[in-house]
Design a protein around this motif. Structure first.
Motif, short mmCIF file in Angstrom:
data_model
loop_
_atom_site.label_atom_id
_atom_site.label_comp_id
_atom_site.label_asym_id
_atom_site.label_seq_id
_atom_site.Cartn_x
_atom_site.Cartn_y
_atom_site.Cartn_z
N THR A 1 0.86 -1.17 0.00
CA THR A 1 0.00 0.00 0.00
C THR A 1 0.90 1.22 0.00
O THR A 1 1.79 1.35 0.83
CB THR A 1 -0.89 0.02 1.24
OG1 THR A 1 -1.82 -1.06 1.16
CG2 THR A 1 -1.67 1.32 1.31
N LEU A 2 0.67 2.13 -0.93
CA LEU A 2 1.52 3.30 -1.09
C LEU A 2 0.86 4.52 -0.50
O LEU A 2 -0.32 4.75 -0.70
CB LEU A 2 1.81 3.55 -2.57
CG LEU A 2 2.41 2.37 -3.34
CD1 LEU A 2 2.62 2.77 -4.79
CD2 LEU A 2 3.72 1.94 -2.72
N LEU B 1 -7.41 -0.54 -5.98
CA LEU B 1 -8.31 0.60 -5.76
C LEU B 1 -7.43 1.79 -5.46
O LEU B 1 -6.64 1.77 -4.52
CB LEU B 1 -9.27 0.34 -4.60
CG LEU B 1 -10.24 1.48 -4.28
CD1 LEU B 1 -11.37 1.52 -5.30
CD2 LEU B 1 -10.81 1.33 -2.86
N VAL B 2 -7.58 2.86 -6.22
CA VAL B 2 -6.84 4.09 -6.00
C VAL B 2 -7.72 5.06 -5.22
O VAL B 2 -8.89 5.26 -5.56
CB VAL B 2 -6.40 4.73 -7.34
CG1 VAL B 2 -5.81 6.12 -7.10
CG2 VAL B 2 -5.37 3.83 -8.02
N ARG C 1 -6.55 15.34 11.83
CA ARG C 1 -7.37 14.88 12.94
C ARG C 1 -8.23 13.68 12.57
O ARG C 1 -8.79 13.02 13.46
CB ARG C 1 -8.24 16.03 13.45
CG ARG C 1 -7.44 17.20 13.99
CD ARG C 1 -8.32 18.35 14.45
NE ARG C 1 -7.53 19.55 14.65
CZ ARG C 1 -6.81 19.82 15.75
NH1 ARG C 1 -6.81 18.95 16.75
NH2 ARG C 1 -6.12 20.94 15.83
N LEU C 2 -8.37 13.41 11.30
CA LEU C 2 -9.11 12.24 10.83
C LEU C 2 -8.23 11.48 9.83
O LEU C 2 -8.45 11.53 8.63
CB LEU C 2 -10.43 12.67 10.17
CG LEU C 2 -11.39 11.55 9.77
CD1 LEU C 2 -11.91 10.82 11.00
CD2 LEU C 2 -12.55 12.11 8.95
N PRO C 3 -7.21 10.78 10.32
CA PRO C 3 -6.27 10.12 9.42
C PRO C 3 -6.91 8.95 8.67
O PRO C 3 -7.64 8.15 9.26
CB PRO C 3 -5.15 9.65 10.35
CG PRO C 3 -5.77 9.58 11.70
CD PRO C 3 -6.84 10.62 11.74
N PHE C 4 -6.62 8.88 7.40
CA PHE C 4 -7.18 7.83 6.56
C PHE C 4 -6.79 6.46 7.08
O PHE C 4 -7.61 5.54 7.15
CB PHE C 4 -6.67 8.01 5.12
CG PHE C 4 -7.28 7.05 4.13
CD1 PHE C 4 -8.45 7.37 3.47
CD2 PHE C 4 -6.66 5.83 3.85
CE1 PHE C 4 -9.00 6.48 2.56
CE2 PHE C 4 -7.21 4.94 2.95
CZ PHE C 4 -8.38 5.27 2.30
N TRP D 1 -3.61 6.72 -1.88
CA TRP D 1 -3.43 5.36 -1.39
C TRP D 1 -3.72 4.38 -2.51
O TRP D 1 -4.60 4.63 -3.35
CB TRP D 1 -4.37 5.08 -0.22
CG TRP D 1 -4.08 5.87 1.01
CD1 TRP D 1 -4.48 7.15 1.29
CD2 TRP D 1 -3.30 5.45 2.12
NE1 TRP D 1 -4.01 7.54 2.51
CE2 TRP D 1 -3.28 6.52 3.05
CE3 TRP D 1 -2.63 4.28 2.45
CZ2 TRP D 1 -2.62 6.44 4.27
CZ3 TRP D 1 -1.97 4.19 3.66
CH2 TRP D 1 -1.97 5.27 4.56
N LEU D 2 -3.02 3.26 -2.49
CA LEU D 2 -3.29 2.15 -3.40
C LEU D 2 -3.62 0.93 -2.55
O LEU D 2 -2.80 0.47 -1.76
CB LEU D 2 -2.09 1.86 -4.29
CG LEU D 2 -2.25 0.72 -5.30
CD1 LEU D 2 -3.38 1.03 -6.28
CD2 LEU D 2 -0.95 0.45 -6.03
N ILE D 3 -4.83 0.42 -2.70
CA ILE D 3 -5.34 -0.67 -1.87
C ILE D 3 -5.63 -1.88 -2.74
O ILE D 3 -6.25 -1.74 -3.81
CB ILE D 3 -6.62 -0.22 -1.14
CG1 ILE D 3 -6.33 0.98 -0.22
CG2 ILE D 3 -7.24 -1.36 -0.34
CD1 ILE D 3 -7.57 1.71 0.24
#
Length: 400
Positions: free
Chosen positions: A3-4, A128-129, A141-144, A189-191
Motif C-alpha cells: 500500500t503506497l 483501488l486508487v 485529525r481524521l487520518p485515513f 493510497w493504493l489498496i
C-alpha cells in the motif's frame, strides 16, 4: 502487495516524498457470537412512575432516529483519467496534476477509482486508487489509515465484504491533537481489494466504496471475468446456475414462534420504520445507548428490495424468500468494523424466476450479535443489500 502513501502539503512548497508501507495479513471482520433469542423489553408494558421525576437512563425508552436509503452515485465526481491497465502499471499517473488543481481550488474531496474489468486468471490483485485532498487540519485529525473502511458488494450473490482499508505492521503515530493547522494537504493510497477483503477470486460484479465515519464515497463498479476467450455455452450455463435455488437459513434465527415480541424478530413492531415506498432500506436506530451490564442496542428495519431466484425458500417454509442485508458498523474512535450479514425473510409472493420486489421487517439486538461495549464512542451504521445502501445511522454508547 504494497500500500503506497504519499502526501503533499500546500503550506510547505516542496514535493512530498512517497513512502511504501508493508501490510500485515488482512484481519477478518470480528467474529459473530452465537445469538441467543431473548424477550424484547421494549414490547413489555412500562409501569407508571411513582413520582413526577423524569425516568432515569436505565428505564427511559430509547429515542429512535430514522434513516432511509439514498442513491449513491456510481460515477466518480472526479475522473482519475486512468485506463484499466494503468491501475496495475501506473496507478498514480495522474495524481500530481489532479491534486495540484484541487489544491489550487481549495477543494475537499475523497475520490476512488478502480478498473472496470479485471481478469481473475491473468491478474493477482484488484487495485483501488484513493485520492484525498482537504484542509490539512481536518485530515490530520481524521487520518485515513486509522478510520477508512473499504466495502464491496458482490451483486451476483448479494454478498457484502468490509474491512479496514489499511492494515499496517508498524506502530501508528497518535492522532494529531495540537493547535489548528493552516493550509491544504493531499494524499493518495493504493489498496488491494482482493487482499483487504479476502475476495473470492472468481467471476462476479462488485460495487466498491470507501467509508470514513459518517462519510461514504461514490461507488465504483468492477467486473471480475475469466478473460480471454468467452464461450457462449459457458455463459448460458452460468446464467442458469445463478438462478438455481440455494436456500439460506434465516440469521440470526428467530424464536420458535416469531410473533414480533421477542428478539430477533422479522415481524412488524411498534417501533419499526415504515416500509420504503421505493426500493430501499429504512433503519430505526437508538440515538444514545447507556452502557451497562445488560445493555441492549436494538436496531429495527424495514425494506423493499429485489429478490434473487437463488434465494427462494423451500416449499415447506413459512416464508417465500430470504434477502441478504448486511449491517456494517464503524466506530468514531475504533474504526475496525463490525460486520453483521443478516439473512432476512420475506412473506410476500414471488415470481418463480426471481426478480420480484419484496418487503419485510427485522429487529435485532446488536449487542447480542457482537460485543459493542468496549468504550464510549459513536457507531455509524450502514446497511447494504445489492445496489441499495442506507446510512450512516449514528448510535452513541455512553457511560451513565
Amino acid at each position: 502487495m504494497l500500500t503506497l502513501l504519499h502526501t503533499r502539503s500546500r503550506q510547505v512548497i516542496v514535493a512530498g516524498l512517497a513512502c511504501a508501507l508493508s501490510l500485515s495479513a488482512c484481519a477478518p471482520a470480528r467474529d459473530q457470537t452465537d445469538q441467543v433469542a431473548q424477550a424484547d423489553p421494549a414490547s413489555a408494558k412500562q409501569q407508571a412512575p411513582k413520582t413526577a421525576q423524569p425516568p432515569s437512563p436505565a428505564t427511559a425508552q430509547p429515542e429512535y432516529a430514522i434513516t432511509t436509503s439514498k442513491t449513491m452515485p456510481e460515477q466518480a465526481p472526479l475522473d482519475l483519467g486512468l485506463s484499466d491497465a494503468d491501475y496495475w502499471d501506473d496507478p498514480f499517473k495522474t495524481r500530481l496534476e489532479l491534486e495540484n488543481q484541487l489544491l489550487d481550488d481549495e477543494a475537499s474531496v475523497l475520490v476512488i477509482g478502480a478498473p472496470k474489468l479485471a481478469s481473475f486468471q491473468q491478474r493477482e490483485t484488484l487495485p483501488l486508487v484513493v485520492l484525498r485532498v482537504g484542509q490539512q487540519d481536518a485530515m490530520a485529525r481524521l487520518p485515513f489509515r486509522r478510520t477508512a473502511l473499504v466495502v464491496a458488494v458482490e451483486l451476483t450473490t448479494n454478498t457484502t465484504y468490509a474491512n479496514l482499508a489499511v492494515i499496517e505492521d508498524i506502530v501508528e503515530p497518535p492522532v494529531y491533537d495540537g493547535p489548528p493547522l493552516e493550509g491544504m494537504s493531499g494524499e493518495a493510497w493504493l489498496i488491494d481489494l482482493r487482499k483487504q477483503l479476502e475476495l473470492p477470486w472468481a467471476r462476479g460484479d462488485l460495487l466498491v466504496s470507501v467509508i470514513m465515519r459518517d462519510t461514504m464515497t461514490h461507488r465504483v463498479r468492477v467486473g471480475l471475468r475469466k478473460g480471454g476467450y468467452e464461450d457462449p455455452a459457458v455463459a448460458e450455463y452460468l446464467a442458469q446456475a445463478d438462478g438455481e435455488p440455494k436456500p439460506a437459513q434465516i440469521w440470526p434465527a428467530p424464536l420458535a414462534k416469531d410473533d414480533g415480541r421477542g428478539l430477533p424478530t422479522y415481524r412488524e413492531h411498534a417501533d419499526s420504520p415504515a416500509i420504503p415506498a421505493q426500493a430501499g432500506i429504512s433503519l430505526a436506530v437508538p440515538r444514545v445507548v447507556p452502557r451497562s451490564q445488560h445493555m441492549r442496542a436494538v436496531v429495527r428495519g424495514s425494506f423493499r428490495l429485489p429478490s434473487l431466484a437463488r434465494h427462494r425458500a423451500p416449499a415447506d417454509a413459512d416464508h417465500t424468500v430470504t434477502v441478504p442485508i448486511t449491517l456494517v458498523l464503524t466506530g468514531s474512535d475504533i474504526a475496525a468494523p463490525f460486520v453483521f450479514p443478516l439473512v432476512v425473510p420475506s412473506y410476500d409472493a414471488v415470481k418463480p424466476d426471481g426478480g420480484s420486489e419484496v418487503t419485510g421487517y427485522f429487529s435485532v439486538d446488536l449487542q447480542q450479535l457482537g460485543n459493542l461495549d468496549a468504550i464510549d464512542q459513536t457507531y455509524f451504521i450502514y446497511a447494504f443489500s445489492g445496489e441499495v445502501v442506507t446510512g450512516p445511522a449514528p448510535m452513541a454508547l455512553v457511560t451513565r
